[in-house]
Design a protein around this motif. Sequence first.
Motif, PDB file in Angstrom:
ATOM      1  N   MET A   1      43.889  47.204  33.578  1.00 34.15           N
ATOM      2  CA  MET A   1      44.268  48.183  32.571  1.00 34.15           C
ATOM      3  C   MET A   1      43.182  49.235  32.499  1.00 34.15           C
ATOM      4  O   MET A   1      42.052  48.936  32.153  1.00 34.15           O
ATOM      5  N   ASP A   2      43.524  50.448  32.832  1.00 36.52           N
ATOM      6  CA  ASP A   2      42.557  51.539  32.862  1.00 36.52           C
ATOM      7  C   ASP A   2      42.638  52.377  31.582  1.00 36.52           C
ATOM      8  O   ASP A   2      43.019  53.535  31.602  1.00 36.52           O
TER       9      ASP A   2
ATOM     10  N   GLN B   1      40.455  53.841  28.509  1.00 39.10           N
ATOM     11  CA  GLN B   1      39.082  54.187  28.154  1.00 39.10           C
ATOM     12  C   GLN B   1      39.043  54.639  26.701  1.00 39.10           C
ATOM     13  O   GLN B   1      40.061  55.006  26.134  1.00 39.10           O
TER      14      GLN B   1
ATOM     15  N   SER C   1      38.967  62.476  34.993  1.00 41.88           N
ATOM     16  CA  SER C   1      39.023  61.015  34.988  1.00 41.88           C
ATOM     17  C   SER C   1      39.556  60.442  33.671  1.00 41.88           C
ATOM     18  O   SER C   1      39.845  59.257  33.582  1.00 41.88           O
ATOM     19  N   ASP C   2      39.706  61.290  32.637  1.00 41.81           N
ATOM     20  CA  ASP C   2      40.268  60.839  31.361  1.00 41.81           C
ATOM     21  C   ASP C   2      41.745  60.510  31.491  1.00 41.81           C
ATOM     22  O   ASP C   2      42.263  59.685  30.748  1.00 41.81           O
TER      23      ASP C   2
ATOM     24  N   LEU D   1      49.974  54.548  32.093  1.00 37.27           N
ATOM     25  CA  LEU D   1      49.074  53.814  32.991  1.00 37.27           C
ATOM     26  C   LEU D   1      49.628  53.736  34.416  1.00 37.27           C
ATOM     27  O   LEU D   1      48.866  53.592  35.370  1.00 37.27           O
TER      28      LEU D   1
ATOM     29  N   GLY E   1      48.222  56.911  35.852  1.00 36.44           N
ATOM     30  CA  GLY E   1      46.764  57.043  35.942  1.00 36.44           C
ATOM     31  C   GLY E   1      46.094  56.519  34.684  1.00 36.44           C
ATOM     32  O   GLY E   1      46.708  55.829  33.873  1.00 36.44           O
ATOM     33  N   PRO E   2      44.809  56.865  34.509  1.00 33.21           N
ATOM     34  CA  PRO E   2      44.067  56.363  33.346  1.00 33.21           C
ATOM     35  C   PRO E   2      44.570  56.950  32.026  1.00 33.21           C
ATOM     36  O   PRO E   2      45.208  58.004  31.994  1.00 33.21           O
TER      37      PRO E   2
ATOM     38  N   THR F   1      43.027  57.646  27.997  1.00 33.24           N
ATOM     39  CA  THR F   1      41.828  57.691  27.171  1.00 33.24           C
ATOM     40  C   THR F   1      42.220  57.790  25.706  1.00 33.24           C
ATOM     41  O   THR F   1      42.950  58.693  25.312  1.00 33.24           O
TER      42      THR F   1
ATOM     43  N   LYS G   1      41.977  49.623  21.658  1.00 37.45           N
ATOM     44  CA  LYS G   1      41.872  49.246  23.072  1.00 37.45           C
ATOM     45  C   LYS G   1      41.931  47.727  23.216  1.00 37.45           C
ATOM     46  O   LYS G   1      42.637  47.195  24.074  1.00 37.45           O
TER      47      LYS G   1
ATOM     48  N   LYS H   1      44.808  45.478  25.087  1.00 35.42           N
ATOM     49  CA  LYS H   1      44.467  44.544  26.162  1.00 35.42           C
ATOM     50  C   LYS H   1      45.139  43.186  25.916  1.00 35.42           C
ATOM     51  O   LYS H   1      45.595  42.541  26.847  1.00 35.42           O
TER      52      LYS H   1
END
Length: 118
Positions: free
Chosen positions: A1-2, A4, A15-16, A89, A92-93, A95, A112, A116
């Motif tokens: 799980m990406d 952030q 990358s966010d 997800l 991509g990631p 945030t 978060k 999870k």
Amino acid sequence: MDVQVKRVYEAPEESDGFRILTDRLWPRGISKEKAALGIWDKSIAPSTELRKWFGHDPEKFEKFKKRYAEELSGNPDTEKFISLIREELQKGPVTLLYGAKDEIHNQAVVLKEFLKDK
């Protein structure tokens, strides 16, 4: 799980990925353009009562985590939010953004952890 967690005042980065503001109130001093949000989901934020009670007091954080998780579990919008996270997800990631100064004791950290577990 990406997924952030990041302070909304930090500069957006590629990358966010998909950026979600998790605060009920708009953070002071930042424009909507500068925040570069995918969405602002107030419905998933802690209730006003819980937010005021917590007041970002680290000594109350453990109780806050428990109470916020209970709110999330009882919130009819939570399932829709979880579906959105799963969908994003796949691209991509993701945030989770917050406005608090404390990087450890805030709702995005709890959210978060909650995600999870789901």
